[in-house]
Enzyme design. Structure first.
Site, PDB file in Angstrom:
ATOM      1  CB  SER A   1      41.632  39.225  37.026  1.00  0.00           C
ATOM      2  OG  SER A   1      40.590  38.465  37.632  1.00  0.00           O
TER       3      SER A   1
ATOM      4  CE  LYS B   1      32.952  40.559  26.855  1.00  0.00           C
ATOM      5  NZ  LYS B   1      34.236  40.064  26.346  1.00  0.00           N
TER       6      LYS B   1
ATOM      7  CD  GLU C   1      49.985  37.261  39.282  1.00  0.00           C
ATOM      8  OE1 GLU C   1      50.044  36.464  38.343  1.00  0.00           O
ATOM      9  OE2 GLU C   1      49.085  37.248  40.145  1.00  0.00           O
TER      10      GLU C   1
ATOM     11  CE  LYS D   1      46.550  44.031  34.603  1.00  0.00           C
ATOM     12  NZ  LYS D   1      45.278  44.825  34.527  1.00  0.00           N
TER      13      LYS D   1
ATOM     14  CE1 TYR E   1      45.703  39.406  35.197  1.00  0.00           C
ATOM     15  CE2 TYR E   1      47.391  38.530  36.677  1.00  0.00           C
ATOM     16  CZ  TYR E   1      46.430  39.486  36.383  1.00  0.00           C
ATOM     17  OH  TYR E   1      46.190  40.523  37.258  1.00  0.00           O
TER      18      TYR E   1
ATOM     19  CB  THR F   1      49.246  42.252  38.599  1.00  0.00           C
ATOM     20  OG1 THR F   1      49.868  41.199  39.318  1.00  0.00           O
ATOM     21  CG2 THR F   1      49.528  42.008  37.114  1.00  0.00           C
TER      22      THR F   1
HETATM   23  P1  NAD Z   1      37.863  40.555  38.479  1.00  0.00           P
HETATM   24  O1  NAD Z   1      38.111  39.447  37.525  1.00  0.00           O
HETATM   25  O2  NAD Z   1      37.196  40.278  39.770  1.00  0.00           O
HETATM   26  O3  NAD Z   1      36.986  41.692  37.751  1.00  0.00           O
HETATM   27  C1  NAD Z   1      37.207  42.087  36.425  1.00  0.00           C
HETATM   28  C2  NAD Z   1      35.998  42.883  35.952  1.00  0.00           C
HETATM   29  O4  NAD Z   1      36.265  43.340  34.617  1.00  0.00           O
HETATM   30  C3  NAD Z   1      34.699  42.060  35.880  1.00  0.00           C
HETATM   31  O5  NAD Z   1      33.641  42.780  36.450  1.00  0.00           O
HETATM   32  C4  NAD Z   1      34.495  41.840  34.402  1.00  0.00           C
HETATM   33  O6  NAD Z   1      33.128  41.707  34.045  1.00  0.00           O
HETATM   34  C5  NAD Z   1      35.109  43.099  33.811  1.00  0.00           C
HETATM   35  N1  NAD Z   1      35.543  42.908  32.422  1.00  0.00           N
HETATM   36  C6  NAD Z   1      36.273  41.866  31.927  1.00  0.00           C
HETATM   37  N2  NAD Z   1      36.460  42.046  30.607  1.00  0.00           N
HETATM   38  C7  NAD Z   1      35.881  43.230  30.268  1.00  0.00           C
HETATM   39  C8  NAD Z   1      35.759  43.955  29.050  1.00  0.00           C
HETATM   40  N3  NAD Z   1      36.264  43.503  27.921  1.00  0.00           N
HETATM   41  N4  NAD Z   1      35.101  45.133  29.082  1.00  0.00           N
HETATM   42  C9  NAD Z   1      34.561  45.604  30.230  1.00  0.00           C
HETATM   43  N5  NAD Z   1      34.627  44.948  31.408  1.00  0.00           N
HETATM   44  C10 NAD Z   1      35.293  43.772  31.428  1.00  0.00           C
HETATM   45  O7  NAD Z   1      39.278  41.254  38.672  1.00  0.00           O
HETATM   46  P2  NAD Z   1      39.887  41.960  39.979  1.00  0.00           P
HETATM   47  O8  NAD Z   1      40.507  40.933  40.826  1.00  0.00           O
HETATM   48  O9  NAD Z   1      38.884  42.901  40.534  1.00  0.00           O
HETATM   49  O10 NAD Z   1      41.068  42.796  39.304  1.00  0.00           O
HETATM   50  C11 NAD Z   1      40.848  44.123  38.837  1.00  0.00           C
HETATM   51  C12 NAD Z   1      42.148  44.658  38.262  1.00  0.00           C
HETATM   52  O11 NAD Z   1      43.164  44.635  39.256  1.00  0.00           O
HETATM   53  C13 NAD Z   1      42.685  43.837  37.087  1.00  0.00           C
HETATM   54  O12 NAD Z   1      43.209  44.730  36.135  1.00  0.00           O
HETATM   55  C14 NAD Z   1      43.799  42.993  37.693  1.00  0.00           C
HETATM   56  O13 NAD Z   1      44.802  42.706  36.755  1.00  0.00           O
HETATM   57  C15 NAD Z   1      44.313  43.942  38.782  1.00  0.00           C
HETATM   58  N6  NAD Z   1      44.925  43.292  39.964  1.00  0.00           N
HETATM   59  C16 NAD Z   1      44.246  42.326  40.642  1.00  0.00           C
HETATM   60  C17 NAD Z   1      44.826  41.779  41.790  1.00  0.00           C
HETATM   61  C18 NAD Z   1      44.097  40.723  42.606  1.00  0.00           C
HETATM   62  O14 NAD Z   1      44.684  40.204  43.564  1.00  0.00           O
HETATM   63  N7  NAD Z   1      42.851  40.429  42.318  1.00  0.00           N
HETATM   64  C19 NAD Z   1      46.083  42.207  42.216  1.00  0.00           C
HETATM   65  C20 NAD Z   1      46.729  43.203  41.480  1.00  0.00           C
HETATM   66  C21 NAD Z   1      46.135  43.761  40.360  1.00  0.00           C
HETATM   67  P1  TYD Z   2      45.585  32.935  42.871  1.00  0.00           P
HETATM   68  O1  TYD Z   2      44.594  33.337  43.898  1.00  0.00           O
HETATM   69  O2  TYD Z   2      45.100  32.259  41.638  1.00  0.00           O
HETATM   70  O3  TYD Z   2      46.420  34.245  42.529  1.00  0.00           O
HETATM   71  P2  TYD Z   2      47.779  34.409  41.649  1.00  0.00           P
HETATM   72  O4  TYD Z   2      48.020  33.186  40.874  1.00  0.00           O
HETATM   73  O5  TYD Z   2      47.411  35.560  40.779  1.00  0.00           O
HETATM   74  O6  TYD Z   2      48.861  34.718  42.625  1.00  0.00           O
HETATM   75  O7  TYD Z   2      46.653  31.981  43.551  1.00  0.00           O
HETATM   76  C1  TYD Z   2      47.409  32.380  44.675  1.00  0.00           C
HETATM   77  C2  TYD Z   2      48.396  31.270  44.973  1.00  0.00           C
HETATM   78  O8  TYD Z   2      47.681  30.116  45.395  1.00  0.00           O
HETATM   79  C3  TYD Z   2      49.207  30.830  43.763  1.00  0.00           C
HETATM   80  O9  TYD Z   2      50.521  30.496  44.208  1.00  0.00           O
HETATM   81  C4  TYD Z   2      48.502  29.580  43.280  1.00  0.00           C
HETATM   82  C5  TYD Z   2      47.932  28.987  44.557  1.00  0.00           C
HETATM   83  N1  TYD Z   2      46.670  28.256  44.422  1.00  0.00           N
HETATM   84  C6  TYD Z   2      46.549  26.969  44.951  1.00  0.00           C
HETATM   85  O10 TYD Z   2      47.501  26.407  45.522  1.00  0.00           O
HETATM   86  N2  TYD Z   2      45.351  26.329  44.845  1.00  0.00           N
HETATM   87  C7  TYD Z   2      44.281  26.900  44.218  1.00  0.00           C
HETATM   88  O11 TYD Z   2      43.195  26.248  44.120  1.00  0.00           O
HETATM   89  C8  TYD Z   2      44.413  28.226  43.684  1.00  0.00           C
HETATM   90  C9  TYD Z   2      43.252  28.898  43.003  1.00  0.00           C
HETATM   91  C10 TYD Z   2      45.623  28.871  43.832  1.00  0.00           C
END
Ligand code: NAD
Ligand code: TYD
Length: 359
Positions: free
Chosen positions: A94, A40, A142, A169, A165, A140
């Protein structure tokens, strides 16, 4: 019956992990199919991440379709048009902090959007052919909530989400499971720990800290900084997903993790020291920027994952040592100042408009 894994629909491919996954597939010779990326393009989606893929494979093996996963008709047309046999579902809202301020969008995309995609797959994949298809849902750790010292999340651990969040999920995981149980949709699920690496939007801890250190801005550490996260280099997440696509058992969930538990403050100190070394500064030079700020409401204290199942059953393992991975990540942000500037200034949105004709 062998899975086809030929026409892969990646949702959220312009986000952090989706981008890395698309790069990963095109970098590796074992993948010979096509990828259709639907996104999107929210604030987190950045098509610049995929510029080289578009140049090398666009129109032949790579196709981008701007679409909301909630749009049933459009997604169904894409499924039919590209004869999709595999879904890798990343698209989501996310970021935990954003979910605290505006939970509705999280329910809309993560819950209803996932439901909609599952519905499309259920309608499109029927009969014997269904056995060759796969819907892989990315989630995740989480969803399991916070865990005590010496305890680890297993695939059988009860869900106990603590933020909008993680609740959204958790709900999407349940829906994916239900579509398998009730309708026999070929579903697999993975629950992964915190990823880091190139192309991550600088709202998450690692890129936010790297960019603030480089700009000599404050480094906001929530609470006492002793919350623990398990860190995995994003490419290792991609290889785990590829393993599941190939060998994962239908209806199963797989935990994925780095087995690197670090307190947040240790991570921030490490980044300060590493960037100090690279910039020829004193070892402690950047530490003065660390500022303890008000804690995040409902902040989970510790995430710790047991990923023995995917290791033992599918033969996956992490390849990247956390210190090396963090150093590679720091260097990536330092070596891509134009990407960083466009993201920081918001100019990346204009870049996308100028460089892409949206369908
Ligand atoms: P991100 O926020 O970087 O990317 C999300 C993408 O989804 C974006 O490109 C956004 O434009 C698209 N999007 C959002 N809403 C949409 C919609 N309604 N329709 C189509 N596209 C849409 O997220 P990420 O960090 O790459 O995470 C990807 C997946 O992995 C997520 O499902 C997240 O829950 C999961 N995940 C992330 C982490 C992490 O550490 N980042 C860890 C475990 C699981
Ligand atoms: P984050 O990257 O937001 O991932 P998640 O909450 O999904 O684990 O945060 C990682 C950890 O870092 C979380 O314990 C919150 C902490 N955090 C800070 O202390 N300062 C910050 O500015 C952010 C973004 C996260």
């Amino acid at each position: 019956m062998k899975r086809r894994l030929k026409n892969i629909l990646v949702t959220g491919g312009a986000g952090f992990i989706g981008t890395n996954f698309i790069h990963y597939l095109f970098k590796n010779k074992f993948f010979e199919g096509i990828i259709v990326n639907i996104d999107k393009i929210t604030y987190a989606g950045n098509l610049e991440n995929l510029r080289d893929v578009e140049q090398r494979f666009g129109g032949e093996r790579y196709f981008f379709e701007k679409a909301d996963i909630n749009d049933f008709d459009k997604i169904k047309a894409i499924f039919d048009g590209y004869e999709i046999d595999t879904v890798v579902h990343f698209a989501a809202e996310s970021h935990v902090d954003r979910s605290l301020h505006g939970p509705k969008e999280f329910l809309h995309t993560n819950v209803m959007g996932t439901f909609n995609l599952l519905e499309v797959a259920r309608k499109c994949w029927t009969g014997e052919e269904k056995k060759k298809k796969l819907f892989h849902h990315i989630s995740t750790d989480e969803v399991y909530g916070s865990t005590k010292e010496m305890k680890y999340f297993l695939e059988s651990t009860a869900y106990q989400p603590n933020s909008p969040y993680s609740a959204s999920k958790a709900c999407s995981d349940h829906l994916a499971r239900v579509f398998y149980k009730t309708y026999g949709l070929p579903v697999t699920i993975s629950n992964c720990s915190n990823n880091y690496g190139p192309y991550q939007f600088p709202e998450k801890l690692v890129p936010l800290m790297i960019l603030n250190i480089l700009d000599e801005k404050i480094l906001p550490v929530y609470g006492d900084g002793k919350n623990v996260r398990d860190w995995l280099y994003v490419e290792d997440h991609c290889s785990a997903i590829w393993k599941i696509l190939n060998q994962g058992k239908i209806g199963e969930t797989y935990n994925i993790g780095g087995e690197n538990e670090w307190e947040n403050i240790r991570l921030v100190h490490f980044l300060c020291e590493k960037i100090g070394q690279l910039n020829g500064k004193d070892k402690d030079y950047y530490n003065k920027l660390i500022t303890f700020v008000k804690d995040r409401p409902g902040h989970d204290r510790r995430y710790a994952i047991n990923c023995d199942k995917i290791k033992q059953e599918l033969g996956w393992k992490q390849e990247v040592d956390v210190e090396e991975g963090l150093e590679m990540t720091v260097k990536w942000y330092m070596n891509n100042p134009e990407w960083v500037d466009r993201v920081k200034s918001g100019e990346y949105k204009n870049w996308i408009k100028k460089n892409y004709k949206m369908r």
